[in-house]
Design a protein around this motif. Sequence first.
Motif, PDB file in Angstrom:
ATOM      1  N   GLY A 142       0.782  -1.230   0.000  1.00  0.00           N
ATOM      2  CA  GLY A 142       0.000   0.000   0.000  1.00  0.00           C
ATOM      3  C   GLY A 142       0.813   1.278   0.000  1.00  0.00           C
ATOM      4  O   GLY A 142       0.260   2.370  -0.177  1.00  0.00           O
ATOM      5  N   ALA A 220      -5.664   1.761   0.877  1.00  0.00           N
ATOM      6  CA  ALA A 220      -4.283   1.499   0.466  1.00  0.00           C
ATOM      7  C   ALA A 220      -3.472   0.885   1.597  1.00  0.00           C
ATOM      8  O   ALA A 220      -2.819  -0.158   1.425  1.00  0.00           O
ATOM      9  CB  ALA A 220      -3.633   2.791  -0.024  1.00  0.00           C
ATOM     10  N   GLY A 224      -3.993  -2.658   0.905  1.00  0.00           N
ATOM     11  CA  GLY A 224      -3.105  -2.645  -0.254  1.00  0.00           C
ATOM     12  C   GLY A 224      -3.847  -2.560  -1.575  1.00  0.00           C
ATOM     13  O   GLY A 224      -3.350  -3.022  -2.601  1.00  0.00           O
ATOM     14  N   THR A 225      -5.041  -1.937  -1.576  1.00  0.00           N
ATOM     15  CA  THR A 225      -5.854  -1.841  -2.790  1.00  0.00           C
ATOM     16  C   THR A 225      -6.057  -0.386  -3.182  1.00  0.00           C
ATOM     17  O   THR A 225      -6.020   0.513  -2.339  1.00  0.00           O
ATOM     18  CB  THR A 225      -7.224  -2.497  -2.581  1.00  0.00           C
ATOM     19  OG1 THR A 225      -7.902  -1.858  -1.481  1.00  0.00           O
ATOM     20  CG2 THR A 225      -7.065  -3.973  -2.280  1.00  0.00           C
TER      21      THR A 225
END
Length: 252
Positions: A142, A220, A224-225
Amino acid sequence: MTSTLGSAPAPLLRRIVLHGKYEAVTMLRNGEQLILAVVLPLLALVGLTVTPLLDGMGDTRVNVAVPGILALCAMSTAFTGQGISTGFDRRYGVLRFLSTTPLGRAGLIAGKIIAVLAVLALQVLVVTCVAFSLGWQPAASGWLLGLGLLVLGAAAFTAIGLLVAGTVRPEATLAITNLLWILLGALGGIVIPAERLPRLAQDTVHLLPSGALGEGLRDAFLHGTLNGNAVLVLLLWLVLAGAAAIRWFKWN
């Protein structure tokens, strides 16, 4: 033997960097802006970590809190700090004077952007160090997404701050930016996720730059998106506020 009465101006890039350095140092030397940019976000970070307000939204309180605090730092520097600084520079004729020098209007704006990014980098460093000491464990994937969103959010808030500073009186700029800092910080989805806000606010904060940046950073650093909707909202605010600032900004 020949002599010259003056020397040629420095290259544009050097002028912009020097002005950015001057703006950044000025912001950091201002006690009120330093409190707004660093002290208050750190107090909010500690407060959210030791209270149960964010319980149930992530594996730890600090993991949920830090992304919002980073977003708050961006808003503090890019919107409130830069807006107030620009508003009073406009009143005292600094903007009009600098816009007629070799720096030019474009160089002046570019220098302000450099100053915002430099101060934001310092804020991220300080908040990250404190957050790690509190047990922050962000998603490794992220970081790139989060830092990119921070830059985009800072650009959007800078455009909004310049729009306000260039269209109303400095006293009004001071009142508007500080009031919005409080309202967006508390109810704008930037620090406290939309799910914990009153029902009326939950359906609207996603459309605000504060809510988009806070939600995007949480996605994030927690998962981690990339939050595509948050990116689109921030880009929309950047384009609209930037276009409005170009159209209506008054240099004196």
